[in-house]
Each structure stands twice: as C-alpha cells, then as structure tokens.
Design a protein around this motif. Structure first.
Motif, PDB file in Angstrom:
ATOM      1  N   GLN A 177       0.821  -1.219   0.000  1.00 44.95           N
ATOM      2  CA  GLN A 177       0.000   0.000   0.000  1.00 44.95           C
ATOM      3  C   GLN A 177       0.854   1.269   0.000  1.00 44.95           C
ATOM      4  O   GLN A 177       0.757   2.116   0.896  1.00 44.95           O
ATOM      5  N   LEU A 178       1.672   1.350  -0.994  1.00 48.23           N
ATOM      6  CA  LEU A 178       2.571   2.507  -1.106  1.00 48.23           C
ATOM      7  C   LEU A 178       1.809   3.839  -1.083  1.00 48.23           C
ATOM      8  O   LEU A 178       2.269   4.832  -0.514  1.00 48.23           O
TER       9      LEU A 178
ATOM     10  N   ASP B 112       9.295  -3.059   3.189  1.00 55.36           N
ATOM     11  CA  ASP B 112       9.043  -4.493   3.263  1.00 55.36           C
ATOM     12  C   ASP B 112      10.214  -5.255   2.632  1.00 55.36           C
ATOM     13  O   ASP B 112      10.636  -6.280   3.124  1.00 55.36           O
ATOM     14  N   LYS B 113      10.714  -4.716   1.530  1.00 53.48           N
ATOM     15  CA  LYS B 113      11.786  -5.406   0.815  1.00 53.48           C
ATOM     16  C   LYS B 113      12.576  -4.389  -0.018  1.00 53.48           C
ATOM     17  O   LYS B 113      12.004  -3.402  -0.505  1.00 53.48           O
ATOM     18  N   LEU B 114      13.856  -4.661  -0.164  1.00 52.12           N
ATOM     19  CA  LEU B 114      14.679  -3.768  -1.003  1.00 52.12           C
ATOM     20  C   LEU B 114      15.542  -4.632  -1.922  1.00 52.12           C
ATOM     21  O   LEU B 114      16.202  -5.555  -1.465  1.00 52.12           O
ATOM     22  N   GLU B 115      15.475  -4.353  -3.219  1.00 47.70           N
ATOM     23  CA  GLU B 115      16.253  -5.153  -4.175  1.00 47.70           C
ATOM     24  C   GLU B 115      17.187  -4.242  -4.965  1.00 47.70           C
ATOM     25  O   GLU B 115      16.813  -3.105  -5.293  1.00 47.70           O
ATOM     26  N   VAL B 116      18.376  -4.762  -5.276  1.00 48.99           N
ATOM     27  CA  VAL B 116      19.371  -3.938  -5.972  1.00 48.99           C
ATOM     28  C   VAL B 116      19.791  -4.617  -7.273  1.00 48.99           C
ATOM     29  O   VAL B 116      20.049  -5.814  -7.286  1.00 48.99           O
ATOM     30  N   THR B 117      19.808  -3.872  -8.360  1.00 43.49           N
ATOM     31  CA  THR B 117      20.386  -4.382  -9.610  1.00 43.49           C
ATOM     32  C   THR B 117      21.456  -3.392 -10.052  1.00 43.49           C
ATOM     33  O   THR B 117      21.185  -2.195 -10.195  1.00 43.49           O
ATOM     34  N   GLU B 118      22.669  -3.914 -10.252  1.00 43.35           N
ATOM     35  CA  GLU B 118      23.762  -3.036 -10.664  1.00 43.35           C
ATOM     36  C   GLU B 118      24.032  -3.177 -12.155  1.00 43.35           C
ATOM     37  O   GLU B 118      23.536  -4.095 -12.791  1.00 43.35           O
ATOM     38  N   ASN B 119      24.853  -2.252 -12.674  1.00 44.22           N
ATOM     39  CA  ASN B 119      25.298  -2.293 -14.085  1.00 44.22           C
ATOM     40  C   ASN B 119      24.128  -2.367 -15.057  1.00 44.22           C
ATOM     41  O   ASN B 119      24.093  -3.222 -15.950  1.00 44.22           O
TER      42      ASN B 119
ATOM     43  N   VAL C 276      22.192  11.470  -8.247  1.00 48.22           N
ATOM     44  CA  VAL C 276      21.160  11.916  -9.186  1.00 48.22           C
ATOM     45  C   VAL C 276      20.229  10.749  -9.498  1.00 48.22           C
ATOM     46  O   VAL C 276      20.670   9.692  -9.958  1.00 48.22           O
ATOM     47  N   VAL C 277      18.918  10.948  -9.222  1.00 48.00           N
ATOM     48  CA  VAL C 277      17.921   9.956  -9.629  1.00 48.00           C
ATOM     49  C   VAL C 277      17.335  10.440 -10.951  1.00 48.00           C
ATOM     50  O   VAL C 277      16.673  11.472 -11.004  1.00 48.00           O
ATOM     51  N   ASP C 278      17.615   9.711 -12.020  1.00 50.37           N
ATOM     52  CA  ASP C 278      17.123  10.161 -13.326  1.00 50.37           C
ATOM     53  C   ASP C 278      15.654   9.841 -13.515  1.00 50.37           C
ATOM     54  O   ASP C 278      14.916  10.611 -14.112  1.00 50.37           O
ATOM     55  N   TYR C 279      15.229   8.681 -13.034  1.00 50.47           N
ATOM     56  CA  TYR C 279      13.823   8.288 -13.189  1.00 50.47           C
ATOM     57  C   TYR C 279      13.360   7.600 -11.916  1.00 50.47           C
ATOM     58  O   TYR C 279      14.159   7.002 -11.187  1.00 50.47           O
ATOM     59  N   LEU C 280      12.055   7.682 -11.683  1.00 48.85           N
ATOM     60  CA  LEU C 280      11.495   7.103 -10.467  1.00 48.85           C
ATOM     61  C   LEU C 280      10.152   6.432 -10.790  1.00 48.85           C
ATOM     62  O   LEU C 280       9.085   6.944 -10.457  1.00 48.85           O
ATOM     63  N   PRO C 281      10.201   5.305 -11.521  1.00 50.69           N
ATOM     64  CA  PRO C 281       8.923   4.646 -11.835  1.00 50.69           C
ATOM     65  C   PRO C 281       8.263   4.081 -10.582  1.00 50.69           C
ATOM     66  O   PRO C 281       8.947   3.530  -9.708  1.00 50.69           O
ATOM     67  N   THR C 282       6.942   4.238 -10.496  1.00 57.62           N
ATOM     68  CA  THR C 282       6.234   3.741  -9.307  1.00 57.62           C
ATOM     69  C   THR C 282       5.137   2.756  -9.707  1.00 57.62           C
ATOM     70  O   THR C 282       4.591   2.817 -10.811  1.00 57.62           O
ATOM     71  N   GLY C 283       4.834   1.844  -8.766  1.00 53.75           N
ATOM     72  CA  GLY C 283       3.729   0.896  -8.961  1.00 53.75           C
ATOM     73  C   GLY C 283       2.812   0.963  -7.755  1.00 53.75           C
ATOM     74  O   GLY C 283       2.923   1.884  -6.937  1.00 53.75           O
ATOM     75  N   ILE C 284       1.926  -0.040  -7.610  1.00 50.74           N
ATOM     76  CA  ILE C 284       0.968  -0.001  -6.494  1.00 50.74           C
ATOM     77  C   ILE C 284       1.690  -0.246  -5.172  1.00 50.74           C
ATOM     78  O   ILE C 284       1.491   0.483  -4.194  1.00 50.74           O
ATOM     79  N   ASP C 285       2.578  -1.267  -5.171  1.00 49.93           N
ATOM     80  CA  ASP C 285       3.260  -1.615  -3.928  1.00 49.93           C
ATOM     81  C   ASP C 285       4.777  -1.475  -4.029  1.00 49.93           C
ATOM     82  O   ASP C 285       5.526  -2.077  -3.248  1.00 49.93           O
ATOM     83  N   SER C 286       5.259  -0.732  -5.003  1.00 48.79           N
ATOM     84  CA  SER C 286       6.720  -0.600  -5.123  1.00 48.79           C
ATOM     85  C   SER C 286       7.102   0.634  -5.925  1.00 48.79           C
ATOM     86  O   SER C 286       6.268   1.210  -6.640  1.00 48.79           O
TER      87      SER C 286
END
Ligand SMILES: Nc1ncnc2c1ncn2[C@@H]1O[C@H](COP(=O)(O)OP(=O)(O)O)[C@@H](O)[C@H]1O
Ligand SMILES: N[C@@H](CC(=O)OP(=O)(O)O)C(=O)O
Length: 448
Positions: A303-304, A362-369, A324-334
């Motif tokens: 419930q973001l 609740d959860k944090l995920e990281v993708t690099e490169n 710098v955050v270039d983009y900030l896509p949002t969803g319902i719960d993330s």
C-alpha cells in the motif's frame, strides 16, 4: 539575425577557421558568433580544453607546466601565423600566467581555451572580441542571472559583428566560472535568447543529429526535424551532440535551432522546432539514446499510496549523498530509483543500508550495471502499441529486458538492459524501427 556557435571541431586548425569564415561570409545575418576552444579534427588530436585541464592538475600538484603551456601556445600560434593574424599571443599568455601565479583559479585557467580561440577568430573575421565574463553573469546556483546578463547585453555599444568565447561567464564574487563540459552550446543558446535571434545555428562535425549514437550505429539516419521536447529527452539520456542545458533558453523563446556541419555546410542538418509546431516528419521514432552504469534500487512497500513517506525518506538519503535519480517509476506496492553512476560518491552497501535504516521497507532489491535506453517520439502518445512491438523484437533477439517504463512525458519509452547488452540492444531497437515502423510519406502514383 542569426547566432552561430562553432564547436571545438570547427575551430581546431587554421583549415577549419577558413571553413568558418566562408560560412560567415556567405550570410550577412550571421552577426553574433560563439566559439569553443580549438578541439579535435584531423591532425589535431586533443581538445585544448583537455590540455588546460591537464595543466590545472599539474599546477595543483606543484608540477612544472612549462612544456604544457608551450604546447598551448604552439597550437594557437600555428593558426595565428598560417592565417597571417597579428594576435599578440605571447603577451596574452604572459598575462594569463601572471594572473595564475598571483590568483590561481582552475576555472579561469581552463576558460582561456575559449578566450584565446575567440581572439583569433575575431581577428580573422574582422569582428569585435567580447569577453564572456562581461556578458554572462551567474546566479548563486550556477544558472544564468538573466536580468543582469540582459542588462549587460543591452549596454553593448553594438550588437553586430561580435565574437564571444563560449563555456564561461562571471559569478557573483566577480570571478570567471566555467559551465559544464560542452557548455559553449549553452552560451550560444543564451546569446540567441538575448538577441531574440531568428535562428540559433549550432555548427559541429556531423550533418545533424543522428537517430542513434554514430559510435554504435555507423550509418544511422539523420533526423531532419524534431521538437525541443524530444531533444530534451534525448540530450538528457546522452545525445552528446548538443548540451542538455542549452535546450531551455531557446525553447522558451521559441527560437528554432539548426545543427549544421562546418565540413559540409550545404547539408540541411537537423532543425529543432517548438513543441507546438507541426512537423511532417514521417518517422515513428525520432531517436534512441542511452547511458550505462545505472544502479536500480527497487523498494517494495505494501500500500505505497498510503505510505508516501517511504518515497520521501528514500529520496532524502539520495539527496544527502548528492546522487542523481534520473527516473522514479512507481507501482501499487513498489517504486524504483534509477540512479546514475553512484560508485564514486558512496558504496552500494552503504547506500542500501542507509535507505533501509531511513524507511524500513518491506523489501529492497538492488540491480547493478544497468544501461537505460530511451526511445523518444511524439508519436508514442498516439500509438502506445509501438512499445509492445519493440519489446517483442528485443525478446526475439534473446535480449533480457530488466525494466520498462513509459515516463510521464509520454514521448519517452525507457528500457533497461545490462551494461553488457547495451550496444546490441541499441542495434536491435534501431533495426526493429527500420523494419517495422519506418514509413515514408505516402506516395500516390495516380487516381483513375
Ligand atoms: N545522436 C548523435 N548524432 C550526432 N552526433 C552524435 C550523436 N551522439 C553522439 N554524437 C557525437 O557528437 C559529436 C559532436 O559533438 P561535439 O564533439 O561536442 O562537437 P563540437 O566539437 O562540434 O562541439 C559527433 O562527432 C558525434 O561523434
Ligand atoms: N571546450 C569546452 C566547451 C565546449 O562546448 O566544447 P565543444 O563545443 O567542443 O563541445 C569543452 O570541451 O567542454
């Protein structure tokens, strides 16, 4: 009246100076000229600006710079002598070195590339040299102080036949301050705005903007016409041919820009027009741009919409680390933070630990490169199905798409792939556009 900005490649050698003069002589409206520092072209393999940065590094490390200064003088003296100009380069260099020993400033030193190149160009064209430090004034945030700059422009004794060095101005403390790299484009755009020019001409070494980076797609098509909206999206994502901050000054005043080739001045180049102006360009996609080395942090929060403070807290951590955050896509719960090249400032572990501590998601995920690729087109508004077709094509070519986002501007489709797949993905997208979407203007052979 036209403002003509010549980039480093256009003023790299005496031969290039001759091409510039031919262009100026060919159109009497070209009265306001901005030049970059002598750059790379043909036998000239280093930008003067880069040599000056090396001198700055050496001076700051206390090393001897005699050789490097001699290189700068020799390069400019070659232009002076070949074109039989009488610019007192030795005297100017002595003044610069004296100033550096008494009041060292990195910005002052590096800006001398534009300063000296503009002196040579003014002498060659028979125009008047105008120091950018007496025209462009910065505010405290590093932007142009428009009121002060406009007042200085109005006070000029004349507005014709001027050569102005790009890339620098004067700050509130009265010192020379540099613009970002590629900043002569910004100086030219501001000058066009001050003069209410009919056209801003940006002369470079390519016949207009290509649909994709020519280093990846060698024979990419040139874009005939595009809107400022599209250009803004593309320059933001790495279309290095035009400095990103040069868009706004001309766009707001509805002054068109034309990107032209000093080495092929007869080519029409790319015309950039105001977003409301109709364009009859038949292209479905205007351009593809991209950048590598993103860090993507995806934060999941049930419930973001009722926990918006999580976004605020995460952004607080980003701001505290000057990222710098270039983009900030949002969803319902993330939501995801698409962060540009973070490694220099902070490690990924430090950053994620700080975000966890600040917002306890609740959860944090990281993708690099991650490499982000932007496909930009005004047509996307009307035909969102284009996005699906491009994605299907990437899938057919076994390219693993890591994220997709159609940004709020709704003229930009953003695709994330691994850094490793970046060049291949650009090629696949480019060829998919050619095979599936490029529609030449309808041609009617006859009606019976
Ligand atoms: N999409 C693109 N279209 C055209 N040129 C591009 C594009 N992306 C990158 N470039 C590069 O930008 C260069 C021109 O910009 P720049 O080096 O700043 O020139 P200048 O010295 O004239 O200011 C081209 O030579 C080309 O390699
Ligand atoms: N000489 C500066 C400013 C500039 O605009 O150069 P160019 O027009 O060559 O991109 C630089 O190298 O950043």
């Amino acid at each position: 009246m036209k403002v003509a900005k010549f980039g480093g490649s256009s003023v790299a050698t005496a031969d290039q100076f001759q091409k510039v003069k031919a262009i100026i002589d060919q159109d009497s409206q070209r009265q306001l000229v901005v030049v970059s520092a002598a750059g790379k072209y043909g036998p000239a393999t280093q930008k003067l600006t880069d040599t000056l940065f090396l001198i700055a590094d050496a001076m700051e490390a206390g090393r001897d710079v005699t050789q490097l200064f001699a290189q700068v003088t020799a390069r400019l003296e070659a232009i002076n002598q070949t074109l039989h100009l009488q610019v007192p380069l030795n005297k100017l260099m002595n003044t610069i070195r004296h100033q550096l020993t008494t009041h060292y400033s990195r910005d002052y030193l590096v800006s001398r590339g534009e300063f000296l190149t503009a002196h040579l160009m003014a002498a060659y064209l028979g125009y008047t040299f105008l120091d950018a430090a007496d025209l462009f004034f910065f505010d405290d945030n590093g932007g142009i102080d428009e009121a002060k700059t406009m007042a200085a422009y109005r006070q000029l004794p004349n507005h014709h036949g001027l050569v102005i060095p790009g890339f620098y101005g004067r700050n509130r403390a009265g010192h020379v301050q540099l613009m970002p790299r590629g900043g002569s484009d910004i100086s030219g755009a501001w000058l066009a705005r001050l003069a209410q020019a009919d056209l801003y001409e940006n002369w470079t070494d390519v016949s207009g903007i290509k649909m994709a980076d020519p280093r990846i797609i060698k024979d990419a098509d040139s874009i005939d016409v595009m809107s400022y909206d599209e250009l803004r999206e593309l320059t933001y994502m790495g279309f290095s041919v035009f400095q990103e901050e040069a868009v706004q000054p001309v766009r707001e005043c509805k002054i068109p820009t034309r990107i032209l080739n000093t080495n092929a001045p007869q080519d029409p180049g790319t015309l950039i027009i105001h977003d409301d102006d109709p364009s009859d360009d038949p292209r479905i996609i205007t351009g593809i741009a991209g950048r590598k080395h993103y860090l993507v942090i995806t934060i999941r929060q049930y419930q973001l919409a009722v926990h918006l403070e999580v976004i605020q807290q995460a952004l607080g951590v980003i701001a505290a680390h000057h990222l710098v955050v270039d983009y900030l896509p949002t969803g319902i719960d993330s939501f995801s933070l698409l962060i540009r090249e973070p490694r220099r400032q902070v490690s990924v572990r430090e950053l994620t630990t700080a975000i966890q501590a600040a917002c306890h998601p609740d959860k944090l995920e990281v993708t690099e490169n991650v490499a982000l690729i932007a496909m930009v087109s005004r047509q996307l508004r009307k035909r969102p199905a284009i996005a699906g077709k491009v994605l299907a094509y990437l899938d057919d070519n076994l390219l693993n798409v890591q994220l997709v986002s159609q940004t709020n501007s709704d003229i930009n489709l953003l695709i994330g792939v691994t850094d490793k797949d970046y060049d291949k993905a650009v090629r696949v997208i480019y060829s998919s556009i050619h095979q599936n979407f490029y529609r030449p203007a309808p041609y009617i052979e006859g009606i019976a």
